[in-house]
Design a protein around this motif. Structure first.
Motif, mmCIF file in Angstrom:
data_model
loop_
_atom_site.group_PDB
_atom_site.id
_atom_site.type_symbol
_atom_site.label_atom_id
_atom_site.label_comp_id
_atom_site.label_asym_id
_atom_site.label_seq_id
_atom_site.Cartn_x
_atom_site.Cartn_y
_atom_site.Cartn_z
ATOM 1 N N GLU A 1 42.887 -18.752 17.479
ATOM 2 C CA GLU A 1 44.205 -19.371 17.657
ATOM 3 C C GLU A 1 44.669 -20.079 16.391
ATOM 4 O OE1 GLU A 1 44.635 -21.675 21.161
ATOM 5 O OE2 GLU A 1 44.382 -19.905 22.450
ATOM 6 N N ARG A 2 43.786 -20.194 15.425
ATOM 7 C CA ARG A 2 44.215 -20.790 14.153
ATOM 8 C C ARG A 2 45.218 -19.882 13.448
ATOM 9 N NH1 ARG A 2 38.906 -20.774 13.971
ATOM 10 N NH2 ARG A 2 38.615 -19.783 11.946
ATOM 11 N N ARG A 3 45.094 -18.592 13.673
ATOM 12 C CA ARG A 3 46.058 -17.633 13.101
ATOM 13 C C ARG A 3 47.296 -17.595 13.993
ATOM 14 N NH1 ARG A 3 47.324 -14.092 8.563
ATOM 15 N NH2 ARG A 3 47.875 -12.030 9.328
ATOM 16 N N ILE A 4 48.394 -18.106 13.454
ATOM 17 C CA ILE A 4 49.664 -18.082 14.179
ATOM 18 C C ILE A 4 50.193 -16.649 14.138
ATOM 19 C CG2 ILE A 4 52.025 -18.973 14.165
ATOM 20 C CD1 ILE A 4 50.790 -21.374 12.457
ATOM 21 N N PRO A 5 50.623 -16.097 15.267
ATOM 22 C CA PRO A 5 51.160 -14.725 15.211
ATOM 23 C C PRO A 5 52.421 -14.652 14.349
ATOM 24 C CG PRO A 5 50.734 -15.422 17.488
ATOM 25 C CD PRO A 5 50.625 -16.650 16.630
ATOM 26 N N PHE A 6 52.674 -13.481 13.782
ATOM 27 C CA PHE A 6 53.959 -13.255 13.110
ATOM 28 C C PHE A 6 55.076 -13.533 14.105
ATOM 29 C CE2 PHE A 6 51.400 -10.393 10.332
ATOM 30 C CZ PHE A 6 51.786 -10.911 9.110
ATOM 31 N N ASN A 7 56.184 -14.068 13.626
ATOM 32 C CA ASN A 7 57.333 -14.271 14.502
ATOM 33 C C ASN A 7 58.611 -14.352 13.668
ATOM 34 O OD1 ASN A 7 58.019 -17.089 13.745
ATOM 35 N ND2 ASN A 7 56.004 -17.547 14.620
ATOM 36 N N GLU A 8 59.743 -14.406 14.340
ATOM 37 C CA GLU A 8 61.023 -14.285 13.627
ATOM 38 C C GLU A 8 61.552 -15.622 13.100
ATOM 39 O OE1 GLU A 8 59.890 -11.837 15.815
ATOM 40 O OE2 GLU A 8 59.791 -10.998 13.797
ATOM 41 N N ASN A 9 60.659 -16.609 12.970
ATOM 42 C CA ASN A 9 61.009 -17.804 12.207
ATOM 43 C C ASN A 9 60.310 -17.824 10.847
ATOM 44 O OD1 ASN A 9 62.669 -19.090 14.182
ATOM 45 N ND2 ASN A 9 60.803 -19.486 15.359
ATOM 46 N N GLY A 10 59.444 -16.859 10.627
ATOM 47 C CA GLY A 10 58.614 -16.868 9.420
ATOM 48 C C GLY A 10 59.265 -16.132 8.261
ATOM 49 N N ILE A 11 58.429 -15.802 7.279
ATOM 50 C CA ILE A 11 58.915 -15.074 6.105
ATOM 51 C C ILE A 11 59.061 -13.589 6.450
ATOM 52 C CG2 ILE A 11 58.393 -14.414 3.723
ATOM 53 C CD1 ILE A 11 58.564 -17.304 3.581
ATOM 54 N N PHE A 12 58.055 -13.049 7.111
ATOM 55 C CA PHE A 12 58.094 -11.638 7.521
ATOM 56 C C PHE A 12 58.715 -11.566 8.906
ATOM 57 C CE2 PHE A 12 54.363 -11.787 4.649
ATOM 58 C CZ PHE A 12 54.696 -10.767 3.769
ATOM 59 N N ARG A 13 59.824 -10.864 9.046
ATOM 60 C CA ARG A 13 60.495 -10.795 10.341
ATOM 61 C C ARG A 13 60.737 -9.351 10.735
ATOM 62 N NH1 ARG A 13 64.846 -15.774 10.375
ATOM 63 N NH2 ARG A 13 63.491 -17.299 9.349
ATOM 64 N N ALA A 14 60.425 -9.040 11.973
ATOM 65 C CA ALA A 14 60.598 -7.667 12.453
ATOM 66 C C ALA A 14 62.032 -7.475 12.939
ATOM 67 C CB ALA A 14 59.591 -7.376 13.564
ATOM 68 N N TYR A 15 62.933 -7.220 12.022
ATOM 69 C CA TYR A 15 64.317 -6.899 12.370
ATOM 70 C C TYR A 15 64.506 -5.408 12.079
ATOM 71 C CZ TYR A 15 65.378 -11.968 12.205
ATOM 72 O OH TYR A 15 65.416 -13.319 12.418
ATOM 73 N N PRO A 16 64.507 -4.579 13.131
ATOM 74 C CA PRO A 16 64.554 -3.119 12.912
ATOM 75 C C PRO A 16 65.716 -2.684 12.025
ATOM 76 C CG PRO A 16 64.172 -3.632 15.230
ATOM 77 C CD PRO A 16 64.479 -4.933 14.557
ATOM 78 N N GLU A 17 66.833 -3.399 12.104
ATOM 79 C CA GLU A 17 67.999 -2.988 11.304
ATOM 80 C C GLU A 17 67.769 -3.197 9.809
ATOM 81 O OE1 GLU A 17 67.816 -5.323 13.560
ATOM 82 O OE2 GLU A 17 68.829 -7.179 12.966
ATOM 83 N N LEU A 18 66.731 -3.972 9.445
ATOM 84 C CA LEU A 18 66.429 -4.148 8.014
ATOM 85 C C LEU A 18 65.354 -3.174 7.531
ATOM 86 C CD1 LEU A 18 66.491 -8.046 7.570
ATOM 87 C CD2 LEU A 18 68.374 -6.406 7.521
ATOM 88 N N ASP A 19 64.788 -2.392 8.451
ATOM 89 C CA ASP A 19 63.723 -1.452 8.087
ATOM 90 C C ASP A 19 64.333 -0.095 7.719
ATOM 91 O OD1 ASP A 19 61.228 -0.429 7.650
ATOM 92 O OD2 ASP A 19 60.638 -0.347 9.753
ATOM 93 N N GLY A 20 63.515 0.766 7.179
ATOM 94 C CA GLY A 20 64.013 2.031 6.591
ATOM 95 C C GLY A 20 64.550 3.020 7.601
#
Lengths: 237, 237
Positions: free
Chosen positions: B218-237
């Motif tokens: 639990e020390r590893r915080i999951p990726f999420n859309e407040n971070g630097i890496f964000r999974a926004y499909p419209e920004l992907d290839g």
């Protein structure tokens, strides 16, 4: 004799290194400004024989050492040219300040290139206008306010950013104020009163005999619209 | 015992420090994730009594030393936690690599915030789409290609970025690949074949017992859309 490699037609990121070398009275060659110097720079960047190739200019050759990244170059040369404290904690603080200068410079660049270097400024003007407004209103006060704060808190007084002697952070702050005045004269006129200690430090650095002589010389490339700081009135306040 | 201060709900820039501390088996507190920890972080950032205040999180407290800027933090802790070489030239090269990671991270952030943090992503979506396309097509290949190149040229072999031992640059590269896969899965699927050595290094770091345990914890915080890496499909290839 240090060899500096950087684009010969702009101050850009290389200028933070040039200013430190000049202030320290260091012997150096600005290689890419010599005949065929840009070719020499590109060869070093692209040669498969370079074991530790810099990502991009500027980089510096010091004997066998090849070092890129402005902050790393300054950390490397600082002690040798008398522009970094001997105390390890003070040197770490100095480096931390320079890394914040690096961040600021990247944001300054992106005011005219918020989309990327693939496009000319003219191809990203609406985005640039929007980004520059945020930069002027939020980011200049945030960064310049931080410099003012750390000058105010320096236990040795506000004559220098670190301790009571000139360091490469001081010459970097000089360049930031020079450049911001060139690129954002209106915004700076409105806000310079908010960071008097930073402006005073700029003035002291400008008056250093070596810096004054350098700025009058042809070694100092004038600001221009290919560099980091660009005088685009539509991006000013 | 190190004290790390960083936003408690994101990996963000703090993750490069967390990963190094975890890989080095260092004892540390992730202070802002403790009860009232964010208040403690803000006090340190804002207290007028802090002589050398960091510009922003993350920062690290090591006894009397307070150090901000990811690359400076890693340079400070690296030798003590066994993740930096003793040789000065090698340590400088390592630092230079980390500074390039810093530049890459700033560009990754700006894919979703090309105008600035004053506006939500939703308020700068057209600009983000344009910037993300340039990022995917020009910048991922430029940065990842450079990592591949320096792995290929490492005289000690391509198992590590610097020399023949794990360093904080290796854990940082692990994080970059993890994050890029999260944020740009399509672009990465198309291009990962171009940098096999970097991907293999990512895999080796992922398999290190301490890193594997950390990533399951639990020390590893999951990726999420407040971070630097964000999974926004419209920004992907």
């Amino acid at each position: 004799m240090y060899e500096l490699y950087y684009w010969p037609e702009i101050q850009g990121r290389g200028e933070y290194v040039r200013l430190a070398l000049e202030a320290g009275g260091a012997a150096y060659r600005d290689v890419a400004r010599e005949k065929d110097g840009t070719d020499a720079m590109m060869r070093l960047l692209e040669s498969p024989e370079v074991v530790a190739p810099p990502f991009a200019p500027p980089f510096l050759k010091d004997g066998k050492i090849l070092v890129g990244q402005v902050a790393a170059i300054l950390q490397h040369v600082g002690p040798a040219i008398g522009l970094a404290p001997k105390d390890a904690a003070a040197a770490l603080w100095l480096h931390q300040i320079q890394l914040t200068v690096t961040d600021f410079v990247a944001e300054i660049h992106d005011t005219h290139h918020p989309i990327g270097n693939r496009f000319y400024y003219e191809e990203q003007k609406p985005e640039a206008k929007r980004r520059a407004a945020v930069f002027r209103e939020d980011r200049i006060p945030k960064f310049m306010g931080w410099f003012e704060t750390i000058l105010s808190r320096n236990p040795a007084g506000s004559h220098h950013l670190v301790g009571d002697r000139l360091s490469y952070a001081d010459t970097s702050l000089f360049q930031l104020v020079e450049g911001l005045r060139y690129a954002f004269p209106k915004a700076m006129r409105k806000s310079e009163g908010d960071w008097p200690k930073a402006v005073a430090l700029h003035d002291r650095v400008a008056a250093l005999p070596r810096i004054a002589e350098y700025c009058r010389s042809e070694r100092r490339i004038p600001f221009n619209e290919n560099g980091i700081f660009r005088a685009y009135p539509e991006l000013d306040g």
